[in-house]
Scaffold this motif. Structure first.
Motif, short mmCIF file in Angstrom:
data_model
loop_
_atom_site.label_atom_id
_atom_site.label_comp_id
_atom_site.label_asym_id
_atom_site.label_seq_id
_atom_site.Cartn_x
_atom_site.Cartn_y
_atom_site.Cartn_z
N GLN A 57 20.61 -5.21 -24.98
CA GLN A 57 19.20 -4.79 -24.92
C GLN A 57 18.83 -4.33 -23.52
OE1 GLN A 57 17.48 -8.42 -26.36
NE2 GLN A 57 17.28 -7.66 -28.47
N ASN A 58 19.25 -5.08 -22.53
CA ASN A 58 18.95 -4.71 -21.15
C ASN A 58 19.65 -3.41 -20.77
OD1 ASN A 58 17.88 -5.48 -18.42
ND2 ASN A 58 20.07 -5.42 -17.95
N GLU A 59 20.93 -3.26 -21.23
CA GLU A 59 21.66 -2.02 -20.92
C GLU A 59 20.98 -0.81 -21.56
OE1 GLU A 59 26.20 -0.18 -21.38
OE2 GLU A 59 25.71 -2.21 -22.09
N PHE A 60 20.45 -0.98 -22.78
CA PHE A 60 19.77 0.12 -23.47
C PHE A 60 18.54 0.57 -22.68
CE2 PHE A 60 16.67 1.66 -26.60
CZ PHE A 60 17.41 2.66 -27.23
N ARG A 61 17.73 -0.39 -22.24
CA ARG A 61 16.51 -0.06 -21.50
C ARG A 61 16.86 0.55 -20.14
NH1 ARG A 61 15.17 -5.02 -24.01
NH2 ARG A 61 13.38 -4.83 -25.43
N VAL A 62 17.88 -0.04 -19.47
CA VAL A 62 18.28 0.49 -18.16
C VAL A 62 18.77 1.92 -18.28
CG1 VAL A 62 19.98 0.25 -16.32
CG2 VAL A 62 18.76 -1.76 -17.16
N HIS A 63 19.52 2.18 -19.35
CA HIS A 63 20.02 3.54 -19.55
C HIS A 63 18.87 4.54 -19.69
CE1 HIS A 63 22.90 6.60 -20.88
NE2 HIS A 63 21.98 6.95 -21.79
N LEU A 64 17.85 4.19 -20.45
CA LEU A 64 16.71 5.10 -20.62
C LEU A 64 15.86 5.19 -19.36
CD1 LEU A 64 15.59 4.26 -24.27
CD2 LEU A 64 16.97 6.19 -23.48
N ARG A 65 15.74 4.06 -18.64
CA ARG A 65 14.97 4.10 -17.40
C ARG A 65 15.65 4.99 -16.36
NH1 ARG A 65 14.08 -2.02 -18.04
NH2 ARG A 65 12.05 -2.11 -19.12
N GLU A 66 16.99 4.96 -16.34
CA GLU A 66 17.70 5.84 -15.41
C GLU A 66 17.42 7.30 -15.74
OE1 GLU A 66 21.73 4.71 -15.73
OE2 GLU A 66 21.56 3.01 -14.34
N ARG A 67 17.30 7.62 -17.04
CA ARG A 67 16.98 8.99 -17.43
C ARG A 67 15.54 9.36 -17.05
NH1 ARG A 67 21.42 7.67 -18.23
NH2 ARG A 67 21.42 8.41 -16.08
N LEU A 68 14.64 8.33 -17.15
CA LEU A 68 13.26 8.58 -16.71
C LEU A 68 13.21 8.87 -15.21
CD1 LEU A 68 11.20 5.92 -18.71
CD2 LEU A 68 11.28 8.39 -19.09
N TYR A 69 14.00 8.11 -14.47
CA TYR A 69 14.05 8.35 -13.03
C TYR A 69 14.60 9.74 -12.74
CZ TYR A 69 15.46 7.94 -8.15
OH TYR A 69 15.61 8.15 -6.81
N GLN A 70 15.55 10.16 -13.54
CA GLN A 70 16.10 11.51 -13.39
C GLN A 70 15.04 12.57 -13.65
OE1 GLN A 70 19.63 11.96 -15.73
NE2 GLN A 70 20.08 14.03 -14.98
N LEU A 71 14.19 12.31 -14.65
CA LEU A 71 13.07 13.23 -14.92
C LEU A 71 12.09 13.27 -13.76
CD1 LEU A 71 12.32 12.58 -18.70
CD2 LEU A 71 13.30 14.65 -17.69
N ASP A 72 11.83 12.09 -13.17
CA ASP A 72 10.91 12.07 -12.02
C ASP A 72 11.46 12.89 -10.86
OD1 ASP A 72 9.17 10.45 -13.43
OD2 ASP A 72 10.01 8.57 -12.62
N VAL A 73 12.77 12.80 -10.63
CA VAL A 73 13.37 13.59 -9.55
C VAL A 73 13.22 15.08 -9.83
CG1 VAL A 73 15.53 14.16 -8.39
CG2 VAL A 73 14.97 11.78 -8.91
#
Length: 562
Positions: A57-73
């Motif tokens: 569960q944590n890996e799933f959320r972290v994976h999506l959060r990393e993509r959100l951070y990529q969108l912010d960049v």
């Protein structure tokens, strides 16, 4: 023996009770241990599974959060309104193209999609990595993830791999805070592979549940509807992990041990039953043998020994019964012997009184007639009468000696001297029968006994040995020696031996195999030897006979006949 009688036997009841006492605790322990171990394994397995699920569960959320951070960049670099237009791809500078190309290089990102303020699809980078048709197809599978929308995954197709669109609003400060939408086109396979760590131990097969009630495996392949799943855990609203227990490849860790434990219990029970059967049969056989031996003794058979039985307690019981039989036989034989001697004593007294006196008169008269007779033929006949009268007197003397032997007058004497005296007394008889008599004795060997009794016994034994040859000639040896606490005299001949059927009754009074014998010679010898605290034994074989006389070295006077 009936089954009911077999069950009532003490040995069977004791062994059945011991079997029950041994098996019942074993089965109770097996049941409790199985239950405890099953609960323990369940707790350990559930605890480990919960830890692994939490990590997924944590890996799933972290994976999506990393993509959100990529969108912010990307949002910081894509601040121009010209880009968020239908033909915005033509207004993209080379530097931004390089940046977008760099962001789409990872394996988990297919491309970047651009949307206007109303979330209408504008264009994608690289070109044709996404389309309006694909965007509209996933509108029904939308999930809110923090400040972004998660759309998809697409339906499975062999033409292209399925994707998931992570779309986030961006605010362009240079355009008076105008809002547009930027999206990452994610590989769905990378999301579906996140739960694969749950299947590494082989207990479960993990699947990914997505919006629309659809289920995919860890490589992104759709699973048919109607499958049964043992457990399900939420990853995010409309997204879940589904686990199916693999019954074929693995079982709970307690199952194998349970089977081994049950097999061990059954094997133990079988071994105990076999041991019970074996011990019961053996013990019953031994007890039956003892009962048969006791019944033979009770019926009067005192000569048949009780067969020895192995085992400490049973062997001791057998020894005690055999000792009782031997002692009882000895007591009865002693009583019979005493009664026999008493009867013979009465008979001998009657014979001495009623027969001997007339015989003496007849003998005196016959001798007087013999002196006056001048006819040779009549003299021979009278001599025969005198001789036969002497033989009758001898029979009466033997009978009296057996029934009422004279008390022994024991004294210490040199044995070799008395043995040579016996040899001298028998010298004429030995030469007459062409026999030989040898004396072997130490010069200093002494014996405490009645010399006259010893003379009578040895003379009787030597004469028996000589007579067994029927005048053919034999070799007789009298050998005396000291053995531990006894002095042993052996009378040995090289004759034909004694038949084993006669050997058992050789000392019985009036039992004889000689046509003219009285059967009292060896019986008298036994009485005389016993009166001197000795023992007499006869060992015979087809090549000779040995009579063993055994005397204690420290003998005492026996007052039995006083």
């Amino acid at each position: 023996m009936s089954t009911n009688t077999q069950y009532k036997r003490l040995s069977n009841r004791y062994l059945v009770l011991s079997l029950v006492v041994a098996l019942v605790p074993l089965f109770i322990f097996t049941s409790l241990y199985d239950r405890y171990f099953d609960q323990l394994v369940s707790k350990i397995t559930d605890g480990r599974l919960n830890t692994q699920v939490a990590a997924v569960q944590n890996e799933f959320r972290v994976h999506l959060r990393e993509r959100l951070y990529q969108l912010d960049v990307l949002a910081d670099e894509l601040d121009s309104s010209e880009i968020f237009q239908k033909d915005g791809k033509h207004n993209l500078p080379d530097a931004l193209q390089a940046l977008l190309r760099l962001q789409t290089d990872p394996n988990n990102v297919y491309g970047i999609a651009f949307f206007d303020a109303n979330k209408r699809f504008l264009w994608s980078f690289p070109e044709h990595s996404y389309s309006e048709k694909r965007y509209l197809a996933v509108q029904t599978y939308q999930t809110q993830f923090e400040q972004a929308d998660l759309l998809g995954p697409e339906h499975f197709s062999f033409e292209r791999p399925a994707s998931v669109l992570l779309m986030k609003p961006i605010t362009r400060l240079s355009e008076n805070n105008t809002v547009s939408y930027l999206g990452l086109i994610l590989r769905f396979n990378s999301l579906a592979a996140i739960p694969k760590s749950l299947g590494t131990d082989g207990l479960f097969t993990p699947y990914m549940g997505v919006p629309g009630g659809r289920v995919f495996d860890i490589v992104g392949q759709p699973i048919q509807d109607g499958e049964h799943y043992d457990q399900s855990f939420n990853l995010y609203p409309n997204w879940s992990i589904k686990l199916k227990q693999n019954e074929v490849l693995t079982a709970p860790p307690s199952a194998t041990l349970r089977y081994w434990l049950i097999g061990l219990v059954l094997l133990t029970a079988a071994c105990l039953m076999i041991i019970h059967w074996f011990i019961s049969k053996r013990l019953n056989r031994q007890v039956d043998t003892l009962i048969e031996g006791i019944e033979r003794v009770a019926s009067g058979d005192l000569k048949s020994p009780v067969p020895p039985q192995p085992g400490t307690e049973v062997e001791r019981l057998t020894f005690a019964i055999e000792k009782m039989r031997a002692q009882l036989n000895q007591v009865i034989q002693s009583n019979v012997e005493m009664e026999r001697r008493a009867s013979l004593g009465n008979l001998a007294a009657g014979l001495a009184h009623d027969i001997r006196n007339p015989l003496n008169i007849v003998g005196i008269t016959t001798k007087a007639l013999l002196k006056r007779e001048h006819n040779d033929e009549n003299k021979e006949m009278l001599s025969m009468v005198v001789e036969e009268l002497g033989r009758v007197n001898g029979v009466i003397d033997n009978l009296l000696n057996f029934a009422r032997p004279t008390p022994p007058k024991q004294e210490m004497f040199l044995l070799v001297k008395e043995l040579h005296l016996v040899a001298n007394l028998l010298n004429a008889t030995v030469h007459k029968h062409k026999a030989s008599l040898t004396i072997e004795c130490e010069e200093t060997l002494e014996l405490f006994a009645d010399p006259s009794h010893l003379h009578q016994v040895l003379i009787n034994l030597v004469l028996n040995a000589i007579q067994s040859f029927n005048g053919i000639g034999c070799d007789v040896t009298i050998r005396a020696q000291r053995e531990t606490e006894h002095l042993v005299i052996k009378v040995t001949d090289n004759g034909p031996g004694i038949d084993p059927t006669h050997l058992e009754r050789i000392f019985e009074p009036f039992y004889t195999t000689k046509p003219t014998g009285t059967g009292l010679g060896l019986a008298i010898c036994q009485v005389l030897i016993q009166a001197n605290q000795g023992r007499i034994q006869i060992h015979s074989s087809p090549v000779g006979t040995t009579v063993v006389l055994q005397f204690p070295i420290h003998a005492k006077l026996d007052d039995t006949y006083e």
